[in-house]
Structure formats: C-alpha cells, structure tokens
Scaffold this active site. Structure first.
Site, PDB file in Angstrom:
ATOM      1  N   ASP A 145      -3.908   5.796   6.280  1.00 41.48           N
ATOM      2  CA  ASP A 145      -4.352   7.027   6.934  1.00 41.48           C
ATOM      3  C   ASP A 145      -5.294   6.625   8.064  1.00 41.48           C
ATOM      4  OD1 ASP A 145      -5.475   9.494   7.561  1.00 41.48           O
ATOM      5  OD2 ASP A 145      -5.561  10.200   5.515  1.00 41.48           O
ATOM      6  N   PHE A 163      -1.174  16.249   4.440  1.00 39.70           N
ATOM      7  CA  PHE A 163      -1.578  15.638   3.171  1.00 39.70           C
ATOM      8  C   PHE A 163      -0.364  15.542   2.262  1.00 39.70           C
ATOM      9  CE2 PHE A 163      -3.190  15.459  -1.133  1.00 39.70           C
ATOM     10  CZ  PHE A 163      -4.122  14.438  -1.016  1.00 39.70           C
ATOM     11  N   GLU A 186       0.849  -1.190   0.000  1.00 42.68           N
ATOM     12  CA  GLU A 186       0.000   0.000   0.000  1.00 42.68           C
ATOM     13  C   GLU A 186       0.887   1.243   0.000  1.00 42.68           C
ATOM     14  OE1 GLU A 186      -2.413   1.605  -0.809  1.00 42.68           O
ATOM     15  OE2 GLU A 186      -4.079   1.238   0.583  1.00 42.68           O
ATOM     16  N   ASP A 187       0.383   2.325  -0.567  1.00 44.06           N
ATOM     17  CA  ASP A 187       1.152   3.569  -0.560  1.00 44.06           C
ATOM     18  C   ASP A 187       1.123   4.202   0.830  1.00 44.06           C
ATOM     19  OD1 ASP A 187      -1.566   4.155  -0.777  1.00 44.06           O
ATOM     20  OD2 ASP A 187      -1.334   5.748  -2.253  1.00 44.06           O
ATOM     21  N   ARG A 234       0.550  11.991  -9.275  1.00 39.86           N
ATOM     22  CA  ARG A 234       1.013  10.614  -9.018  1.00 39.86           C
ATOM     23  C   ARG A 234       2.368  10.338  -9.650  1.00 39.86           C
ATOM     24  NH1 ARG A 234      -3.144   7.639  -6.784  1.00 39.86           N
ATOM     25  NH2 ARG A 234      -5.246   8.049  -7.561  1.00 39.86           N
TER      26      ARG A 234
HETATM   27  P1  IMP Z   1      -7.508   5.311   4.641  1.00 41.07           P
HETATM   28  O1  IMP Z   1      -8.616   4.364   4.297  1.00 41.07           O
HETATM   29  O2  IMP Z   1      -8.014   6.532   5.345  1.00 41.07           O
HETATM   30  O3  IMP Z   1      -6.380   4.636   5.398  1.00 41.07           O
HETATM   31  O4  IMP Z   1      -6.935   5.883   3.296  1.00 41.07           O
HETATM   32  C1  IMP Z   1      -6.151   5.119   2.483  1.00 41.07           C
HETATM   33  C2  IMP Z   1      -6.034   5.691   1.090  1.00 41.07           C
HETATM   34  O5  IMP Z   1      -6.324   7.094   1.037  1.00 41.07           O
HETATM   35  C3  IMP Z   1      -4.616   5.554   0.624  1.00 41.07           C
HETATM   36  O6  IMP Z   1      -4.420   4.318   0.011  1.00 41.07           O
HETATM   37  C4  IMP Z   1      -4.454   6.711  -0.316  1.00 41.07           C
HETATM   38  O7  IMP Z   1      -4.852   6.332  -1.605  1.00 41.07           O
HETATM   39  C5  IMP Z   1      -5.380   7.770   0.230  1.00 41.07           C
HETATM   40  N1  IMP Z   1      -4.629   8.745   1.055  1.00 41.07           N
HETATM   41  C6  IMP Z   1      -4.508   8.776   2.402  1.00 41.07           C
HETATM   42  N2  IMP Z   1      -3.741   9.783   2.821  1.00 41.07           N
HETATM   43  C7  IMP Z   1      -3.332  10.424   1.695  1.00 41.07           C
HETATM   44  C8  IMP Z   1      -2.475  11.553   1.470  1.00 41.07           C
HETATM   45  O8  IMP Z   1      -1.895  12.187   2.378  1.00 41.07           O
HETATM   46  N3  IMP Z   1      -2.287  11.902   0.152  1.00 41.07           N
HETATM   47  C9  IMP Z   1      -2.876  11.238  -0.878  1.00 41.07           C
HETATM   48  N4  IMP Z   1      -3.673  10.166  -0.705  1.00 41.07           N
HETATM   49  C10 IMP Z   1      -3.900   9.770   0.569  1.00 41.07           C
HETATM   50 MG    MG Z   2      -3.946   3.835  -1.867  1.00 42.09          MG
END
Ligand code: IMP
Ligand code: MG
Length: 180
Positions: A106, A155, A102-103, A168
């Site tokens: 959050d 962010f 995963e990238d 990206r």
């Molecule tokens: P989560 O479900 O809140 O953990 O979000 C996960 C997804 O949200 C990641 O796989 C990213 O694609 C996107 N995301 C979360 N934080 C960021 C950020 O700081 N920049 C860009 N995309 C984000």
């Molecule tokens: Mg992602």
C-alpha cells in the site's frame, strides 16, 4: 457470493479465486525461470500472505526454503503509519537469494522497513513478490519485481487480507463498497 457484510461494512467481489490462482501460477513460472537452480529462500510476511504463500509454493517445482516473518502496520481500514517490530528473521538468509512474499503493498512503508532488516542479514539478492500493489498509494521508492495485480486505492478483503481481524479466510478478494 457477490457481496458480503463484515463488521457492518459491505464488500463486493473483486477478484475471484480462479482468477487469483491463474495469476499465481504465472508468478510461479516467472520465479521458476529466475531461481530454478539457486535454492532460494522465500520469506513470507504474516499474517496477510499466508494464503498467497501457500498457493504459490504449491506451484514451485524447484528446491527452496521458506521462512515466515511477522510485521503489521494496519488497524481498521486506515494505515496507522506505525511500523511494528519484525519477528522471525534469522541469519540463515546470509548469502542466499531471498524472495519476499507479501499480500499487498500500500504505502510501501512496511516493505521498506522489512527490506532494511533483510539486507542487514547479508543475503546475496533480494526481490519482492507481492500479490497486490496499489501504485497510487505508494509513498517510498520501491522496486517490486513480481506483482500479481495492480489495484486502485480501494480497501480489499479476503484471501489473507483482513478488516479488523476478519475475512482472512475468504477464498476470493473483495473490495469495500463506497457509499455516498
Ligand atoms: P503498507 O505499509 O502501507 O504498504 O501496508 C502494508 C500492509 O497493510 C499489508 O501487508 C497489509 O497487511 C495491510 N494492507 C494494506 N492495504 C490493505 C487493504 O486494502 N486491505 C487489507 N489490508 C491492507
Ligand atoms: Mg501484510
């Protein structure tokens, strides 16, 4: 290139490509120690992990497979909290050791949902390898075994991560500049 403008927002350099690649090589060594003889399946989460997955897998020197899945929960710079359908997983992960790539994690909601779907396909093990983790943003209990960088709640953009679809392709990681 210390700062740039994307969709009228100013982003500043956060983690350079060379810092990212050095850490990616370390992650590959950890995976080598744990998986070298078990022919694992990497499951890369699109779109955000495409650059991370590509660079990491080039550092992997043991037999492995790779699959790509798609799931997205973000619009703009705020999580919508909506988890969309997960596309692309198939039965071939049954009885295999799975490493999810995963990238960024959050809130953790995306990963929590994805792990449920993966476990339903009966892999023999599942671990997560995320380039980035926001420990203060996480809302659900998750054990992320391999983490590239722990970051604050800012962010981030670049190296696969987007802001409304843009950025990206950037080779470095940038963070949104907060203006008061
Ligand atoms: P989560 O479900 O809140 O953990 O979000 C996960 C997804 O949200 C990641 O796989 C990213 O694609 C996107 N995301 C979360 N934080 C960021 C950020 O700081 N920049 C860009 N995309 C984000
Ligand atoms: Mg992602």
């Amino acid at each position: 290139m210390d700062s740039l403008l994307v969709n009228n927002q100013v982003f500043q350099l956060f983690i350079s490509e060379s810092q990212i690649l050095a850490r990616v090589a370390q992650l590959a060594q950890m995976l080598q120690a744990d998986y070298a003889h078990s022919k694992p399946v990497f499951v890369a989460v699109l779109n955000g992990s495409f650059m991370f997955a590509s660079d990491l897998l080039k550092e992997i020197n043991f037999d492995c497979e790779i699959q790509f899945v798609k799931v997205s929960s973000y619009q703009g710079t705020q999580s919508t909290g909506k988890i969309q359908e997960i596309i692309g997983l198939n039965q071939s992960i049954a009885n295999r050791n799975v490493i999810v790539l995963e990238d960024i994690i959050d809130t953790g909601l995306t990963m929590q949902q994805l792990l449920i779907s993966i476990k339903n396909l009966h892999p023999s093990s599942v671990e997560v390898c995320s380039l980035l983790l926001k420990p203060d943003a996480i809302k659900v209990p998750l054990n992320i075994k391999y983490v590239g960088f722990e970051v604050g709640n800012e962010f981030l953009l670049g190296y696969g991560l987007d802001y409304d679809g843009l950025g990206r392709n950037l080779r470095h990681l940038f963070k949104l500049r907060i203006t008061n």
